[in-house]
Design a protein around this motif. Structure first.
Motif, mmCIF file in Angstrom:
data_model
loop_
_atom_site.group_PDB
_atom_site.id
_atom_site.type_symbol
_atom_site.label_atom_id
_atom_site.label_comp_id
_atom_site.label_asym_id
_atom_site.label_seq_id
_atom_site.Cartn_x
_atom_site.Cartn_y
_atom_site.Cartn_z
ATOM 1 N N ARG A 1 0.817 -1.216 0.000
ATOM 2 C CA ARG A 1 0.000 0.000 0.000
ATOM 3 C C ARG A 1 0.851 1.266 0.000
ATOM 4 O O ARG A 1 0.325 2.367 -0.235
ATOM 5 N N HIS A 2 2.146 1.124 0.271
ATOM 6 C CA HIS A 2 3.018 2.291 0.386
ATOM 7 C C HIS A 2 3.919 2.375 -0.843
ATOM 8 O O HIS A 2 4.707 1.470 -1.118
ATOM 9 N N ASP A 3 3.799 3.475 -1.573
ATOM 10 C CA ASP A 3 4.582 3.703 -2.779
ATOM 11 C C ASP A 3 5.963 4.194 -2.372
ATOM 12 O O ASP A 3 6.114 5.285 -1.804
ATOM 13 N N ALA A 4 6.991 3.400 -2.650
ATOM 14 C CA ALA A 4 8.348 3.727 -2.216
ATOM 15 C C ALA A 4 8.830 5.055 -2.785
ATOM 16 O O ALA A 4 9.617 5.772 -2.131
ATOM 17 N N SER A 5 8.374 5.427 -3.978
ATOM 18 C CA SER A 5 8.870 6.651 -4.600
ATOM 19 C C SER A 5 8.335 7.908 -3.927
ATOM 20 O O SER A 5 8.807 9.012 -4.193
ATOM 21 N N ARG A 6 7.365 7.771 -3.031
ATOM 22 C CA ARG A 6 6.764 8.934 -2.362
ATOM 23 C C ARG A 6 7.467 9.266 -1.055
ATOM 24 O O ARG A 6 7.130 10.269 -0.414
ATOM 25 N N TYR A 7 8.427 8.464 -0.630
ATOM 26 C CA TYR A 7 9.034 8.644 0.695
ATOM 27 C C TYR A 7 10.433 9.239 0.596
ATOM 28 O O TYR A 7 11.268 8.790 -0.206
ATOM 29 N N LYS A 8 10.692 10.236 1.417
ATOM 30 C CA LYS A 8 12.010 10.868 1.487
ATOM 31 C C LYS A 8 12.833 10.343 2.659
ATOM 32 O O LYS A 8 14.060 10.443 2.661
ATOM 33 N N CYS A 9 12.180 9.785 3.654
ATOM 34 C CA CYS A 9 12.890 9.460 4.907
ATOM 35 C C CYS A 9 12.223 8.272 5.601
ATOM 36 O O CYS A 9 10.987 8.146 5.606
ATOM 37 N N ILE A 10 13.056 7.402 6.179
ATOM 38 C CA ILE A 10 12.590 6.308 7.039
ATOM 39 C C ILE A 10 13.272 6.457 8.393
ATOM 40 O O ILE A 10 14.504 6.471 8.482
ATOM 41 N N ILE A 11 12.479 6.591 9.433
ATOM 42 C CA ILE A 11 12.988 6.713 10.804
ATOM 43 C C ILE A 11 12.771 5.376 11.512
ATOM 44 O O ILE A 11 11.667 4.824 11.481
ATOM 45 N N ILE A 12 13.813 4.854 12.168
ATOM 46 C CA ILE A 12 13.712 3.585 12.899
ATOM 47 C C ILE A 12 13.946 3.859 14.379
ATOM 48 O O ILE A 12 15.058 4.212 14.789
ATOM 49 N N ASP A 13 12.883 3.741 15.163
ATOM 50 C CA ASP A 13 13.011 3.895 16.612
ATOM 51 C C ASP A 13 13.527 2.590 17.217
ATOM 52 O O ASP A 13 13.214 1.507 16.725
ATOM 53 N N VAL B 1 11.002 -4.650 5.186
ATOM 54 C CA VAL B 1 10.445 -3.316 4.968
ATOM 55 C C VAL B 1 11.444 -2.442 4.208
ATOM 56 O O VAL B 1 11.094 -1.763 3.221
ATOM 57 N N LEU B 2 12.682 -2.434 4.645
ATOM 58 C CA LEU B 2 13.700 -1.591 4.011
ATOM 59 C C LEU B 2 13.929 -2.006 2.558
ATOM 60 O O LEU B 2 14.171 -1.161 1.688
ATOM 61 N N LYS B 3 13.871 -3.307 2.306
ATOM 62 C CA LYS B 3 14.064 -3.786 0.934
ATOM 63 C C LYS B 3 12.973 -3.262 0.012
ATOM 64 O O LYS B 3 13.227 -2.966 -1.175
ATOM 65 N N GLN C 1 13.846 0.232 -1.305
ATOM 66 C CA GLN C 1 15.083 0.414 -2.043
ATOM 67 C C GLN C 1 14.776 0.816 -3.479
ATOM 68 O O GLN C 1 13.938 0.225 -4.143
ATOM 69 N N GLY C 2 15.461 1.842 -3.957
ATOM 70 C CA GLY C 2 15.333 2.272 -5.344
ATOM 71 C C GLY C 2 16.704 2.603 -5.878
ATOM 72 O O GLY C 2 17.711 2.062 -5.425
ATOM 73 N N GLU C 3 16.730 3.500 -6.855
ATOM 74 C CA GLU C 3 18.033 3.904 -7.372
ATOM 75 C C GLU C 3 18.867 4.546 -6.282
ATOM 76 O O GLU C 3 20.065 4.339 -6.189
ATOM 77 N N GLU C 4 18.212 5.380 -5.498
ATOM 78 C CA GLU C 4 18.907 6.005 -4.384
ATOM 79 C C GLU C 4 18.254 5.635 -3.060
ATOM 80 O O GLU C 4 18.915 5.378 -2.073
ATOM 81 N N GLY C 5 16.954 5.535 -3.047
ATOM 82 C CA GLY C 5 16.222 5.157 -1.847
ATOM 83 C C GLY C 5 16.102 6.324 -0.889
ATOM 84 O O GLY C 5 16.840 7.306 -0.957
ATOM 85 N N PRO C 6 15.162 6.221 0.066
ATOM 86 C CA PRO C 6 14.982 7.293 1.042
ATOM 87 C C PRO C 6 16.130 7.341 2.048
ATOM 88 O O PRO C 6 16.886 6.383 2.227
ATOM 89 N N PHE C 7 16.245 8.486 2.709
ATOM 90 C CA PHE C 7 17.205 8.678 3.799
ATOM 91 C C PHE C 7 16.782 7.803 4.981
ATOM 92 O O PHE C 7 15.625 7.843 5.416
ATOM 93 N N VAL C 8 17.703 6.955 5.494
ATOM 94 C CA VAL C 8 17.403 6.048 6.615
ATOM 95 C C VAL C 8 18.126 6.562 7.855
ATOM 96 O O VAL C 8 19.350 6.763 7.847
#
Length: 755
Positions: free
Chosen positions: A142-154, A167-169, A172-179
């Motif tokens: 349901r979550h489009d990877a290309s719409r995300y700039k950042c992933i925060i992991i608590d 989830v992280l996989k 993953q894209g050409e550059e992927g969001p900031f983790v």
């Protein structure tokens, strides 16, 4: 209706403005280290570090940091503006969503967990990793990877788990969001590498520095030693196995010690959080607290949600003084009023320990400090037990008494005092342990030899000239044979040969137990040597059953060349050994033999050996074989001397005379040999030698036989001397200890005046 609509619109506008004002005020009240952390992360992101980890202690406001970071992370594309926050527990999800709304009220925040479906259009999705990362789950799609700039992991130390990886996989894209991940402890006890998720720890601040600067609550430490042993608890995934640990520590004595410690040290504390091992342990502790008059409740995994909220509310309000939990309040629990933490759960995991410790580190109005009571059970040094002292780089067994965690001088002083005390106790304990071990060794030898049932033909040890068990030592062979000859010189020559055989074998019973030439190495180990094999019967003295078992070692040769016959030094038999080769023995391997007593073990092994050897080999190994009754060879005596035996000169002369007579080159009469023997005995320094010489009669005096020499060589070669020397030292230590006690008693008697 229009007025109502306008009023509602104005109300929404006013509420939005109020949230923006709060955001502005919050944005300008970040702690200096929080702002420094955000600035560092943004600068490194600009430099190309796109997978960052931050290490901040519990209570430092990690959620505040990433809530304010989210808005400042630049969007790599026009459509990549969304943020995903991952957490693994409901409390962390609610806490993160609440804090993000406070820090950035203009953002639309939604929670994606279980039955709660997040609106895909939300600016920030706070998601349960168990929901998104479940195997074969379509929820993640349901979550489009290309719409995300950042992933925060608590609680980023969980990020190497398979559910996070799935989830992280997905993102993953050409550059992927900031983790970006944050945790108080950025390492795992299960061995999985966080480096597969993060490039570097870009910012960290130790908890001691936070306490020193006043951002965390002052901490006082008290360690309590218990009598509970945990060195036998098995490990699982880098920590103690929960079920085994609970069985070891969930005992009445230790639970009572925990309750007494609270009563004596923390009775005035308002909110005490106790960490237990499992549900059973938590329930037992609650019962113990209530039994001794302290109100207590437990929060468990099985506690209904409404009941849990009621208990936590009472605890926050100070109505409930003691709260016990197991694995529930270790992460994401924000109860600042906790002013006492009791570590009733031993652990080898520094991650878990710091999570538990951190529950009491938050500041709160009226809270002066937090008392940490750390219970240290008995453990081996090889076990990496985590305690408060280990976090401070000190000895894990250090006993601290209400010590400020920042007061290094006080800790060093207590460490030195404890070191001196431990040295005194260790010296006393070592002396007591050594004394017990010595007494046990002496008792074991005496029980094995003095109390054994001797053959009637040999009489008692005293009649045979023995005055102590040590006479069966291979190094004391000649002194024992001399005494025996003086006392029993009237007996027949054949009897003396049998006696020499029995003494040299190390056990007076062996000649009667077996015709084959067994020897005793220690009271628990016997050896039979034959050409290329060595047979053993041994007993495990630590086993209450005390069964005897059989084993074997076989010879093997190296660097083989053309075979040649080489005489085996101790005996008359020949063995085939390649010329120039080296010989060693294989490791000892068990034989399928078990017996309840030595007699049965020897007889059983005799049956086994007899089935493997040829008749002429058995005849050579017979104790009464003619070759064994001959005088020893010069080579045998040289071997015995090299192995540490003090052989009288008379014996060397006798062996040389015998060798010359056997070869026919000496031409010496037996009578002249006896004369020289008597003269040598008189000249020898031993005070017993002259009396022995007086008992010598022509042609019937034997000091040692070839078979006896073979027995002694085997025993000395395979460790018998070491065992008997240890017995000798043990008796000397016991004597010295008894003398010391007698002197102390005498001095005490003198001080008090005596009778």
């Amino acid at each position: 209706m229009l007025a109502v609509a306008i009023g509602a619109a104005l109300g929404c506008r006013n509420a939005r403005l109020l949230r923006l004002r709060r955001h502005w005020r919050n944005a300008h009240t970040l702690r200096p280290y929080q702002q420094e952390c955000i600035d560092t992360c943004l600068a490194l992101l600009q430099a190309g570090v796109r997978r960052q980890a931050v290490s901040l202690p519990v209570g430092s406001g990690k959620t505040v940091v990433f809530s304010n970071l989210i808005q400042q992370v630049p969007a790599p594309t026009e459509q990549a503006t969304k943020t995903l926050v991952l957490a693994h527990r409901e409390e962390l999800l609610e806490q993160a969503a609440r804090q993000i709304r406070t820090a950035s009220p203009q953002l639309n925040v939604a929670i994606d967990q279980g039955s709660r479906l997040a609106n895909p259009a939300a600016d920030v999705i706070v998601a349960s990793v168990a929901t998104l990362g479940r195997v074969h789950s379509s929820r993640l799609q349901r979550h489009d990877a290309s719409r995300y700039k950042c992933i925060i992991i608590d609680e980023a130390h969980h990020a190497a788990a398979a559910s996070y990886t799935r989830v992280l996989k997905h993102f993953q894209g050409e550059e992927g969001p900031f983790v970006w991940g944050c945790s108080a402890t950025l390492h795992r006890h299960d061995g999985l590498r966080l480096s597969d998720v993060f490039e570097d720890i870009v910012y960290q601040k130790p908890f001691l520095e936070m306490i020193r600067e006043g951002w965390l609550c002052p901490m006082r430490i008290t360690t309590v030693r218990t009598e509970c042993r945990i060195d036998g608890v098995r490990s699982q995934a880098g920590d103690f196995a929960t079920a085994a640990l609970s069985q070891a520590v969930n005992v009445d004595a230790r639970n009572l010690a925990i309750v007494r410690a609270h009563e004596n040290l923390a009775k005035e504390r308002k909110s005490t959080l106790v960490f237990a091992v499992d549900v059973a342990h938590a329930q037992e502790l609650v019962s113990a607290f209530i039994h001794y008059g302290t109100k207590a409740e437990a929060v468990l995994g099985t506690t209904p949600t409404a009941e849990r909220e009621r208990i936590l509310s009472d605890f926050r309000a100070g109505v409930l003084p003691v709260l016990v939990n197991c694995g529930i309040l270790t992460e994401g629990t924000d109860i600042p009023n906790i002013d006492c933490v009791m570590m009733a759960r031993p652990t080898r995991s520094s991650v878990l320990f710091q999570q538990m410790l951190g529950r009491g580190m938050r500041n709160s109005p009226g809270k002066q400090n937090c008392l940490v009571i750390d219970f240290i059970d008995w453990f081996r040094r090889s076990i990496s037990l985590v305690t408060v002292p280990t976090l401070l780089g000190l000895d894990p067994s250090l006993v601290l008494k209400d010590t400020d965690v920042l007061d290094e001088a006080a800790m060093m002083r207590q460490l030195e005092e404890q070191r001196l005390q431990l040295e005194r106790e260790a010296a006393e304990d070592a002396s007591n342990i050594q004394s017990k071990e010595d007494e046990e060794m002496v008792r074991h030898f005496e029980d094995s030899f003095n109390h054994q049932q001797l053959p009637e033909t040999l009489g008692s040890l005293e009649e045979l000239g023995f005055v102590a068990v040590e006479h069966l030592s291979p190094l004391d062979f000649f002194s024992s044979s001399e005494e025996g000859d003086v006392r029993a010189s009237h007996m027949a020559k054949a009897w003396r040969s049998q006696r020499l055989e029995a003494i040299s074998s190390g056990d007076m019973r062996l000649p009667q137990l077996s015709k084959i030439s067994w020897v005793c190495l220690t009271p628990d180990r016997y050896l039979l040597s034959h050409n290329n094999s060595m047979y053993f019967v041994s007993r495990d003295s630590s086993n209450q059953e005390g069964n005897w078992h059989g084993s074997i070692r076989k010879a093997k040769f190296y660097a083989a060349s053309a075979p040649s016959r080489v005489a085996r030094p101790p005996g008359p038999d020949k063995m085939m050994r390649p010329k120039g080769s080296k010989m060693s023995y294989t490791d000892e391997k068990p034989i399928g033999l078990s017996a309840h007593c030595l007699e049965d073990a020897i007889r059983g092994m005799d049956t086994l050996v007899s089935s493997k050897l040829k008749p002429f080999e058995l005849r050579l190994m017979d104790r009464r074989a003619p070759w064994r009754l001959k005088p020893p060879t010069v080579r045998q005596l040289a071997s015995l001397t090299r192995l540490g035996m003090d052989i009288p000169p008379a014996v060397h002369n006798w062996a040389r005379e015998a060798a010359a007579s056997e070869s026919g080159t000496g031409g010496t009469r037996a009578s002249s040999m006896v004369v020289r023997l008597s003269s040598a005995l008189k000249d020898h320094n031993s005070p017993k030698m002259s009396s022995v010489a007086a008992a010598v009669r022509p042609l019937d005096r034997e000091l040692i036989t070839r078979g006896s020499a073979m027995n002694l060589i085997l025993r000395l070669t395979h460790g018998s001397a070491k065992a008997w020397n240890e017995l000798k030292k043990a008796k000397e230590r016991i004597g010295a200890q008894n003398t010391k006690k007698a002197q102390a008693k005498s001095q005490k008697h003198d001080v008090w005046g005596g009778e």
